[in-house]
Design an enzyme around this catalytic site. Structure first.
Site, mmCIF file in Angstrom:
data_model
loop_
_atom_site.group_PDB
_atom_site.id
_atom_site.type_symbol
_atom_site.label_atom_id
_atom_site.label_comp_id
_atom_site.label_asym_id
_atom_site.label_seq_id
_atom_site.Cartn_x
_atom_site.Cartn_y
_atom_site.Cartn_z
ATOM 1 N N ASP A 1 0.841 -1.194 0.000
ATOM 2 C CA ASP A 1 0.000 0.000 0.000
ATOM 3 C C ASP A 1 0.878 1.246 0.000
ATOM 4 O O ASP A 1 2.042 1.205 0.414
ATOM 5 C CB ASP A 1 -0.893 0.023 1.246
ATOM 6 C CG ASP A 1 -1.868 -1.137 1.258
ATOM 7 O OD1 ASP A 1 -2.175 -1.667 0.177
ATOM 8 O OD2 ASP A 1 -2.307 -1.516 2.367
HETATM 9 N N1 URA Z 1 -1.193 -5.983 3.751
HETATM 10 C C1 URA Z 1 -1.718 -4.746 3.755
HETATM 11 O O1 URA Z 1 -2.790 -4.495 4.296
HETATM 12 N N2 URA Z 1 -1.018 -3.765 3.136
HETATM 13 C C2 URA Z 1 0.188 -3.956 2.550
HETATM 14 O O2 URA Z 1 0.791 -3.011 2.030
HETATM 15 C C3 URA Z 1 0.715 -5.271 2.564
HETATM 16 C C4 URA Z 1 -0.001 -6.261 3.170
#
Ligand code: URA
Length: 240
Positions: free
Chosen positions: A103
């Protein structure tokens, strides 16, 4: 391999541009400027310099980026710059792309490669490459939450529960979670499913690859695919 072809294969532009770089005296091998684009070199262990910057030859590129917050993994970012903007042009031009996604607000280990087979192997659920996340939580973490994460929680896009390979409290509001899949927002959704909330997320390992000491946020380094699989289990590491 001819030097112009070597540069071309490593992302330094069109064949013509690569021949021009060499003819202009901007490329050196073993400390010697080479002016002949047709000069032949063994690529095994070859390190060449372009405008003073050393480049080790890699038939396929695998790099580890220390992803900072505020960058998107998408090739077409919408609200923030792309992680691709943190890589030098030769890596971008040879088609390196992220192995899965983090993310925008997640930091830590992000692998990028131009090896399609490796991307498949690393993202396919069949191969179960463990990923380790350091999670900072809004609410205190307790044993029932850890047990539910290990036993499996149901997320809204699949009836099958998703389990953490490991879930360990590392502080009152912190835990280390090891996952084998990479579903959309998986950590955040798993923590929401047990009644908590992720305030910050950092990936500390992908397979056996961790952040090298001193690799600051936004910096990248070459990675060795053989280091992804620490034991003899699992698929053979790809040839380099
Ligand atoms: N899980 C998430 O919620 N976000 C990420 O960036 C990676 C794994």
């Amino acid at each position: 391999m001819r030097l112009a072809q070597i540069l071309f294969s490593q992302g330094f532009g069109s064949r013509r541009l690569c021949a021009g770089l060499i003819a202009d005296g901007r490329v050196a091998v073993a400390g010697q400027v080479v002016h002949d684009p047709g000069a032949e070199f063994d690529t095994d262990g070859l390190v060449f310099e372009v405008e003073g910057r050393a480049w080790p030859f890699h038939a396929k590129a695998l790099v580890l980026l220390h992803k900072p917050a505020g960058f998107e993994c998408s090739q077409k970012p919408r609200h923030h710059p792309s992680v691709m903007s943190l890589l030098p042009p030769p890596l971008r031009d040879r088609g390196v792309q992220p192995v899965g996604r983090l993310d925008e607000d997640t930091t830590g280990v992000l692998l990028l490669t131009d090896d399609g087979a490796l991307i498949h192997r690393l993202t396919s659920p069949r191969h179960h490459v463990p990923k380790v996340y350091e999670v900072t939580l809004r609410h205190p973490v307790d044993e029932p939450q850890l047990q539910r994460l290990r036993a499996g929680v149901v997320l809204d896009d699949s009836p099958e529960p998703v389990r953490a390979l490991a879930a360990l409290a590392t502080g009152d509001h912190a835990l280390r979670l090891t996952l084998s899949e990479g579903k959309y927002h998986q950590v955040k959704r798993m923590l929401a499913a047990v009644g908590n909330r992720v305030d910050a997320l950092h990936r500390s390992a992908f397979g056996a690859l961790t952040l090298p000491l001193g690799l600051a946020e936004g910096q990248w380094t070459w990675a060795d695919p053989a280091q992804l699989w620490p034991t003899t289990e699992g698929p053979d590491p790809p040839p380099r």
